[in-house]
Design an enzyme around this catalytic site. Structure first.
Site, PDB file in Angstrom:
ATOM      1  N   HIS A  16     -12.354  15.616 -12.202  1.00  0.00           N
ATOM      2  CA  HIS A  16     -12.872  16.623 -13.143  1.00  0.00           C
ATOM      3  C   HIS A  16     -12.755  16.177 -14.600  1.00  0.00           C
ATOM      4  O   HIS A  16     -13.180  16.917 -15.501  1.00  0.00           O
ATOM      5  CB  HIS A  16     -12.131  17.956 -12.971  1.00  0.00           C
TER       6      HIS A  16
ATOM      7  N   ASP B  17     -14.812  15.618  -2.167  1.00  0.00           N
ATOM      8  CA  ASP B  17     -13.936  16.741  -2.485  1.00  0.00           C
ATOM      9  C   ASP B  17     -14.741  18.039  -2.375  1.00  0.00           C
ATOM     10  O   ASP B  17     -15.960  18.042  -2.558  1.00  0.00           O
ATOM     11  CB  ASP B  17     -13.407  16.577  -3.915  1.00  0.00           C
TER      12      ASP B  17
ATOM     13  N   ASP C 113      -9.916  19.003   0.468  1.00  0.00           N
ATOM     14  CA  ASP C 113      -9.894  20.468   0.413  1.00  0.00           C
ATOM     15  C   ASP C 113     -11.122  21.131   1.032  1.00  0.00           C
ATOM     16  O   ASP C 113     -11.323  22.337   0.887  1.00  0.00           O
ATOM     17  CB  ASP C 113      -9.695  20.958  -1.027  1.00  0.00           C
TER      18      ASP C 113
ATOM     19  N   HIS D  44     -14.648  20.480  -4.415  1.00  0.00           N
ATOM     20  CA  HIS D  44     -15.106  20.848  -5.755  1.00  0.00           C
ATOM     21  C   HIS D  44     -16.028  19.750  -6.289  1.00  0.00           C
ATOM     22  O   HIS D  44     -15.745  18.558  -6.119  1.00  0.00           O
ATOM     23  CB  HIS D  44     -13.912  21.016  -6.701  1.00  0.00           C
TER      24      HIS D  44
END
Length: 438
Positions: A112, A151, A240, A153
């Site tokens: 991120h 991931d 995740d 996200h």
């Protein structure tokens, strides 16, 4: 001793001195349970599976990847430097052919972290994979790199850094941004004017299962990789998407992750997120490790694994099929799209960005201008406002023509410190960093 099909290097760095809080899932136990599991499963009985010690990263690689505000020492901890250094260490082991595959199981994560970074967002301050790419280019002259972000996200930071760089193919498959942080990663985010189609996003519906993820691999990601022909494949390996993860809403399993890894066959994997500390991470990480090493992973299953309970709906199956067809059409039409974008933006391609730092609770506003150049990918100018700072960031790209390189240095020399708190220049062509501050 046993011998795995592929020699494999691992780095295990739990980062004992960095956590969000003692009870937050982003803490050192994310890796401690995995370490216990791989010891229990006898991984170290394989003579060609090796553990390597991480190294501390040199600041020059951070400077050539990020603009750290106010500076590196103010926002980057020792744990972050070791995590980024671990990515470089495992790259060295793979590039020197000491091992065939590498997996850096490290924290803090990094995907991120954008090009300009003011601190922690999504538990990331600096981008471990992007920094490794700078190392691969500088030290090993690697040209074509594919980053597959798995991931849950969206890997918005990695996307931002390689937005206008067609030598880095970035593909992210993640939970739809309308339902999950960071709220980005939609199919119309396809790269800057000189790299249209080299950013591809697959926003997946909540409760997508193994079937949906593997469909994306077979029908989009593998075909695109075969056409792109990267010199090296990196997997941003977030765990995740697992059905037990407390922060997300997907139905992926350890078996699914292992099959995904086998299909992508990355040269290097780098751990990103994954917060089901006891129920998922030990099994998912073990499945990925076995798949990388070419060891039979068919018996790796969570104690409560029930594929019938995790099946996705027919509606989700149909949606993912249409999604892959749409994104593949973007890839196939990238030259035509790039031509139209450049014809519509003759001088500069301009975009405004508003970037929220969720962990720290503030917002950055950016105005980014990418020069339309017929000889190179174009100079990048960023005007950033955040926390009372005003930053002028200038990026001379790797493939810069002489005119863009000279223009970048001239802009840096002529910019007045009184107008900005920071005037910063990355000359990626000559691997030099310059700064002026008030």
């Amino acid at each position: 001793m046993l011998k795995a099909k592929n020699s494999l290097g691992l780095i295990l760095f739990p980062a004992f001195d960095w956590r969000i809080s003692p009870t937050h899932p982003e803490r050192e136990e994310r890796l401690l349970y995995t370490i216990d599991q791989i010891e229990e499963e006898g991984l170290f009985d394989y003579e060609n599976v090796e553990i390597f010690n991480p190294e501390m990263i040199e600041s020059k690689y951070i400077e050539m990847t990020h603009f750290c505000i106010p500076d590196i020492s103010s926002i980057v901890t020792v744990s972050h430097k070791i995590a980024a250094g671990s990515a470089i260490t495992i790259a060295k082991k793979v590039l020197s052919k000491e091992v065939e595959k590498g997996f850096a199981l490290i924290r803090p994560p990094g995907h991120h972290a954008h090009r300009i970074t003011y601190g922690d967002r999504g538990f990331c301050i600096i981008n471990n994979e992007a920094i490794m790419v700078e190392y691969l280019r500088k030290e090993h002259k690697i040209k074509k790199i594919a980053i597959i972000d798995t991931d849950c996200h969206h890997g918005d930071g990695t996307q931002d850094i390689f937005w206008n760089d067609k030598d880095v193919l970035f593909i992210s498959l993640h939970q739809d941004g309308t339902t999950l942080y960071p709220g980005t990663g939609f199919t119309d985010e396809i790269g800057g004017p000189s790299a249209i189609g080299y950013t591809l996003n697959l926003p997946l519906p909540p409760y997508t299962s193994d079937e949906g993820f593997l469909y994306c691999l077979d029908n989009l990601i593998i075909p695109v990789l075969e056409e792109f022909k990267p010199d090296i494949i990196i997997n941003s390996a977030g765990q995740d998407n697992h059905y037990s993860d407390p922060l997300t809403n997907m139905n992926f399993s350890a078996q699914g992750y292992a099959k995904l890894t086998e299909k992508i066959s990355p040269d290097i994997s780098v751990l990103e997120g994954g917060y089901s500390i006891e129920s998922a991470l030990p099994y998912v990480n073990l499945g990925i490790i076995f798949a990388l090493a070419g060891i039979d992973y068919s018996n790796i299953r969570e104690p409560d694994y029930n594929p019938e309970r995790l099946k996705q709906s027919q509606r989700t199956t149909d949606y993912i099929k249409r999604l892959c067809e749409h994104v593949y059409s973007i890839w196939k039409s990238k030259e035509e799209r790039e031509y139209k974008i450049k014809m519509a933006n003759q001088d500069y391609f301009v975009r405004k960005k508003s970037i929220y730092y969720d962990t720290m609770g503030f917002r950055e506003n950016q105005l980014e201008k990418i020069k339309i150049c017929k000889k190179c990918s174009g100079l990048i100018l960023i005007d950033s406002l955040c926390l009372g700072y005003r930053v002028l960031a200038i990026v001379i790209p790797h493939d810069a023509c002489n005119d863009c390189q000279k223009e970048g240095h001239k802009l840096f020399e002529n910019a007045a410190v009184g107008d900005y708190s920071h005037i910063l220049l990355q000359d990626k062509k000559s691997f030099e960093f310059f700064r002026k501050t008030s």
